[in-house]
Design an enzyme around this catalytic site. Structure first.
Site, PDB file in Angstrom:
ATOM      1  N   HIS A  87       0.813  -1.224   0.000  1.00  0.00           N
ATOM      2  CA  HIS A  87       0.000   0.000   0.000  1.00  0.00           C
ATOM      3  C   HIS A  87       0.846   1.275   0.000  1.00  0.00           C
ATOM      4  O   HIS A  87       1.187   1.822   1.040  1.00  0.00           O
ATOM      5  CB  HIS A  87      -0.898  -0.018   1.247  1.00  0.00           C
ATOM      6  CG  HIS A  87      -2.062   0.893   1.166  1.00  0.00           C
ATOM      7  ND1 HIS A  87      -3.315   0.560   1.612  1.00  0.00           N
ATOM      8  CD2 HIS A  87      -2.180   2.151   0.686  1.00  0.00           C
ATOM      9  CE1 HIS A  87      -4.147   1.558   1.409  1.00  0.00           C
ATOM     10  NE2 HIS A  87      -3.472   2.546   0.847  1.00  0.00           N
ATOM     11  N   HIS A  89       1.457   5.142  -2.094  1.00  0.00           N
ATOM     12  CA  HIS A  89       1.034   6.155  -3.073  1.00  0.00           C
ATOM     13  C   HIS A  89       2.282   6.816  -3.633  1.00  0.00           C
ATOM     14  O   HIS A  89       2.998   7.504  -2.899  1.00  0.00           O
ATOM     15  CB  HIS A  89       0.124   7.189  -2.409  1.00  0.00           C
ATOM     16  CG  HIS A  89      -1.161   6.597  -1.886  1.00  0.00           C
ATOM     17  ND1 HIS A  89      -2.290   6.437  -2.664  1.00  0.00           N
ATOM     18  CD2 HIS A  89      -1.487   6.085  -0.670  1.00  0.00           C
ATOM     19  CE1 HIS A  89      -3.254   5.872  -1.956  1.00  0.00           C
ATOM     20  NE2 HIS A  89      -2.792   5.632  -0.733  1.00  0.00           N
ATOM     21  N   ARG A  91       2.213   8.832  -6.471  1.00  0.00           N
ATOM     22  CA  ARG A  91       1.825  10.145  -7.031  1.00  0.00           C
ATOM     23  C   ARG A  91       2.275  10.386  -8.461  1.00  0.00           C
ATOM     24  O   ARG A  91       2.248  11.539  -8.907  1.00  0.00           O
ATOM     25  CB  ARG A  91       2.379  11.290  -6.157  1.00  0.00           C
ATOM     26  CG  ARG A  91       2.125  11.163  -4.671  1.00  0.00           C
ATOM     27  CD  ARG A  91       0.654  11.146  -4.349  1.00  0.00           C
ATOM     28  NE  ARG A  91       0.409  11.309  -2.915  1.00  0.00           N
ATOM     29  CZ  ARG A  91      -0.696  10.881  -2.308  1.00  0.00           C
ATOM     30  NH1 ARG A  91      -1.658  10.257  -3.002  1.00  0.00           N
ATOM     31  NH2 ARG A  91      -0.867  11.074  -1.019  1.00  0.00           N
ATOM     32  N   ASN A 121      -4.677   6.015  -7.320  1.00  0.00           N
ATOM     33  CA  ASN A 121      -5.218   7.386  -7.300  1.00  0.00           C
ATOM     34  C   ASN A 121      -4.196   8.426  -7.732  1.00  0.00           C
ATOM     35  O   ASN A 121      -3.919   9.396  -7.033  1.00  0.00           O
ATOM     36  CB  ASN A 121      -5.832   7.729  -5.932  1.00  0.00           C
ATOM     37  CG  ASN A 121      -4.828   7.730  -4.793  1.00  0.00           C
ATOM     38  OD1 ASN A 121      -3.732   7.160  -4.918  1.00  0.00           O
ATOM     39  ND2 ASN A 121      -5.186   8.354  -3.678  1.00  0.00           N
ATOM     40  N   ASP A 179      -8.547   2.603  -3.870  1.00  0.00           N
ATOM     41  CA  ASP A 179      -8.055   3.216  -2.634  1.00  0.00           C
ATOM     42  C   ASP A 179      -8.134   4.736  -2.620  1.00  0.00           C
ATOM     43  O   ASP A 179      -7.828   5.414  -3.578  1.00  0.00           O
ATOM     44  CB  ASP A 179      -6.620   2.816  -2.316  1.00  0.00           C
ATOM     45  CG  ASP A 179      -6.242   3.298  -0.926  1.00  0.00           C
ATOM     46  OD1 ASP A 179      -6.781   2.746   0.039  1.00  0.00           O
ATOM     47  OD2 ASP A 179      -5.467   4.262  -0.809  1.00  0.00           O
ATOM     48  N   HIS A 206     -10.349  -0.166   0.402  1.00  0.00           N
ATOM     49  CA  HIS A 206     -10.342   0.970   1.340  1.00  0.00           C
ATOM     50  C   HIS A 206     -11.787   1.099   1.812  1.00  0.00           C
ATOM     51  O   HIS A 206     -12.674   1.452   1.037  1.00  0.00           O
ATOM     52  CB  HIS A 206      -9.867   2.235   0.599  1.00  0.00           C
ATOM     53  CG  HIS A 206     -10.037   3.509   1.351  1.00  0.00           C
ATOM     54  ND1 HIS A 206      -8.963   4.303   1.715  1.00  0.00           N
ATOM     55  CD2 HIS A 206     -11.130   4.159   1.800  1.00  0.00           C
ATOM     56  CE1 HIS A 206      -9.404   5.375   2.362  1.00  0.00           C
ATOM     57  NE2 HIS A 206     -10.719   5.310   2.419  1.00  0.00           N
ATOM     58  N   ASP A 332       0.601   2.544   3.802  1.00  0.00           N
ATOM     59  CA  ASP A 332      -0.252   3.618   3.270  1.00  0.00           C
ATOM     60  C   ASP A 332       0.568   4.904   3.110  1.00  0.00           C
ATOM     61  O   ASP A 332       0.091   6.004   3.424  1.00  0.00           O
ATOM     62  CB  ASP A 332      -1.484   3.858   4.156  1.00  0.00           C
ATOM     63  CG  ASP A 332      -2.560   4.682   3.432  1.00  0.00           C
ATOM     64  OD1 ASP A 332      -2.387   5.001   2.227  1.00  0.00           O
ATOM     65  OD2 ASP A 332      -3.575   5.024   4.079  1.00  0.00           O
ATOM     66  N   HIS A 336       2.461  14.190   0.846  1.00  0.00           N
ATOM     67  CA  HIS A 336       1.845  15.467   0.451  1.00  0.00           C
ATOM     68  C   HIS A 336       2.886  16.560   0.659  1.00  0.00           C
ATOM     69  O   HIS A 336       3.803  16.396   1.482  1.00  0.00           O
ATOM     70  CB  HIS A 336       0.613  15.770   1.306  1.00  0.00           C
ATOM     71  CG  HIS A 336      -0.535  14.837   1.052  1.00  0.00           C
ATOM     72  ND1 HIS A 336      -1.247  14.822  -0.126  1.00  0.00           N
ATOM     73  CD2 HIS A 336      -1.076  13.851   1.826  1.00  0.00           C
ATOM     74  CE1 HIS A 336      -2.184  13.883  -0.069  1.00  0.00           C
ATOM     75  NE2 HIS A 336      -2.095  13.267   1.113  1.00  0.00           N
ATOM     76  N   GLY A 351      -3.340  11.915   4.936  1.00  0.00           N
ATOM     77  CA  GLY A 351      -2.241  11.006   4.615  1.00  0.00           C
ATOM     78  C   GLY A 351      -0.918  11.417   5.213  1.00  0.00           C
ATOM     79  O   GLY A 351      -0.639  12.601   5.413  1.00  0.00           O
TER      80      GLY A 351
HETATM   81  O1  DOR Z   1      -4.793   9.134   4.306  1.00  0.00           O
HETATM   82  C1  DOR Z   1      -4.924   8.711   3.179  1.00  0.00           C
HETATM   83  N1  DOR Z   1      -4.248   9.243   2.148  1.00  0.00           N
HETATM   84  N2  DOR Z   1      -5.780   7.736   2.961  1.00  0.00           N
HETATM   85  C2  DOR Z   1      -6.093   7.331   1.734  1.00  0.00           C
HETATM   86  O2  DOR Z   1      -6.853   6.429   1.609  1.00  0.00           O
HETATM   87  C3  DOR Z   1      -5.529   7.994   0.554  1.00  0.00           C
HETATM   88  C4  DOR Z   1      -4.242   8.616   0.882  1.00  0.00           C
HETATM   89  C5  DOR Z   1      -3.780   9.576  -0.174  1.00  0.00           C
HETATM   90  O3  DOR Z   1      -3.833   9.243  -1.367  1.00  0.00           O
HETATM   91  O4  DOR Z   1      -3.307  10.660   0.180  1.00  0.00           O
HETATM   92 ZN    ZN Z   2      -6.817   4.002   1.682  1.00  0.00          ZN
END
Ligand code: DOR
Ligand code: ZN
Length: 451
Positions: A87, A89, A91, A121, A179, A206, A332, A336, A351
């Site tokens: 899991h 991300h 980006r 995503n 997700d 999710h 996860d 950001h 996140g």
């Molecule tokens: O906190 C989160 N951030 N939960 C998620 O399910 C998505 C993720 C994100 O993409 O920033």
């Molecule tokens: Zn999630």
């Protein structure tokens, strides 16, 4: 713990000396030498062998000088199959100012991970063969670790129309997920699971009911009321976990519950397993380390979805990890930018980054206090994720690809976000004292990170 390279003849050989080798595939938990040659695990043997051999004048030289191989002194360290994160991300494409495949891959290597699954995503979403091909090709060029793309369940993650999962699979996805949200239309969600099941793809869920989430920015409870912030109740997670388990039963789909944060979802998963459903689940380090008491109302590095929950939920997560209800620890990892997290609890995106803190939090919060054993750590961070993906990893068996992580569980240090390889600095753990340092990460016989 030292590493040295001897500029000899045999540079493709790595000798990991006298570490505590933990291989869930065989149950091996003991001090061994591990030899890597030509990208594969060549052999695991008793460390005594070289000592005895030396006495008899026939052993390899323990500093590797004679054999010309690379020696990693792993005394006091865990030697695990390379860690696998289901899991992450990354980006990329579209939000490379937060992270990209190269920086995310480097953060993974630094965190001990040799394989990561990247969530759909992105921008555009990973819903087309072209985007999957882009991720795969870029990762092969720039990421030091293996990247397995996760395909979207619906086009544009809009919850209206299923993706062409067969075409995505042909381009190399390892799973499907929406997700960031749930597919709220239960009939569409059911069809998505059916399709995933036909293609033998696991669905990573999710669990968050959009209506019940209701604009919450943290856990719904005493703390949210005290801070005057809108809360996000356990039921928003539990109701979708229950629904998705029912849909998995109906469709025969393999379902994996992402980032379980509530006592309820752990209990639902336990019940599903008890009746033999092919349902698995994961927990994230922040959900077993912190409660909503850590939220001060201003610092959005404590804002994520699902949110930090109550103490009873944290206890339930730990019990679930200990008794095997929760199969995996995943991060996860959700980078950001600083300016986004500076917007405060109400406005900032959800996140936190996790790749570079997961090992230390798992060692500090679970292994050292005896909640789980080192072997369970290897199961939850490598062997089980590999099984869930159906990939040929997560083991140190002779002949396997040499993905190996060496961890010193005793080393104590302070988490410093400025040292991260990730572009993301959004962690609630900056300044925290922890035990457990990743010393070396090896992918296919090549060290990709060394402390
Ligand atoms: O906190 C989160 N951030 N939960 C998620 O399910 C998505 C993720 C994100 O993409 O920033
Ligand atoms: Zn999630």
């Amino acid at each position: 713990m030292e590493t040295n390279t001897n500029s000899g003849t045999n540079t493709d050989t790595i000798w990991i000396r006298a570490g505590r080798v933990l291989d869930p595939a065989t149950g091996l938990d003991g001090v061994r030498d591990l030899w890597i040659r030509d990208g594969k695990i060549e052999k695991i043997c008793m460390p005594e062998e070289w000592r005895e051999g030396q006495e008899k004048g026939q052993g390899e030289n323990p500093d590797g000088a004679e054999t010309g191989c690379r020696v990693i002194d792993a005394r006091g360290c865990y030697v695990m199959p390379g860690l696998i994160d289901l899991h992450v991300h990354l980006r990329d494409p579209g939000q490379e100012y937060k992270e990209d495949i190269e920086t995310g891959g480097r953060a993974a290597a630094r965190g001990g991970f040799t394989t990561i699954c990247c969530m759909a995503n992105t921008s555009p979403a990973a819903d087309s063969p072209e985007t999957i091909a882009y991720i795969r090709e870029k990762a092969a060029r720039v990421s030091p670790v293996q990247v397995i793309p996760v395909g979207a369940v619906t086009k544009g993650l809009a919850g209206e129309e299923l993706t062409d999962m067969a075409a995505l699979k042909a381009e190399g996805i390892g799973a499907v997920s929406e997700d960031g949200k749930s597919v709220m239309d239960a009939a569409l969600c059911r069809r998505g699971m059916e399709l995933a099941a036909e293609l033998n793809l696991v669905t990573l869920a999710h669990c968050e009911h959009k209506g019940m989430q209701a604009g919450g920015v943290m856990n719904d409870g005493e703390v949210s009321r005290r801070l005057g912030l809108p809360g996000f109740c356990n039921g928003a997670e539990d109701i979708i976990a229950a629904r998705d388990i029912l849909l998995a039963e109906e469709t025969g789909a393999r379902l994996h519950l992402c980032h379980c944060s509530t006592a309820g979802s752990v209990e639902l998963l336990r019940a599903a397993k008890k009746i033999g459903l092919p349902v698995t689940g994961e927990a994230c380090p922040h959900h077993f380390t912190l409660t909503d008491e850590a939220v001060d109302g201003t610092d959005a590095n404590f804002k994520m979805a699902p949110p930090l929950r109550a103490a009873a939920d944290v206890e339930a997560i730990k019990r679930g990890l200990a008794d095997g209800t929760l199969d995996c620890i995943s991060t996860d990892h959700a980078p950001h930018a600083e300016f986004e997290k500076a917007k405060g609890m109400r406005e900032a995106p959800c996140g936190i980054v996790g790749l570079e803190t997961a090992v230390a939090l798992t060692v500090s919060e679970l292994v050292r206090p005896g909640v789980i054993t080192p072997m369970q750590m290897a199961e939850k961070m490598s062997f089980n994720p590999a099984r869930i993906l159906g990939i040929d990893r997560g083991t140190l068996c002779e002949g396997a690809q040499a993905d190996v992580t060496v961890i010193d569980p005793e080393e104590e240090y302070t988490i410093d976000k400025e040292s991260f390889a990730s572009k993301g600095r959004n962690t609630p753990f900056h300044g925290r004292r922890v035990h457990g340092r990743v010393k070396v990460t090896i992918v296919a016989g090549t060290p990709v990170f060394e402390a």
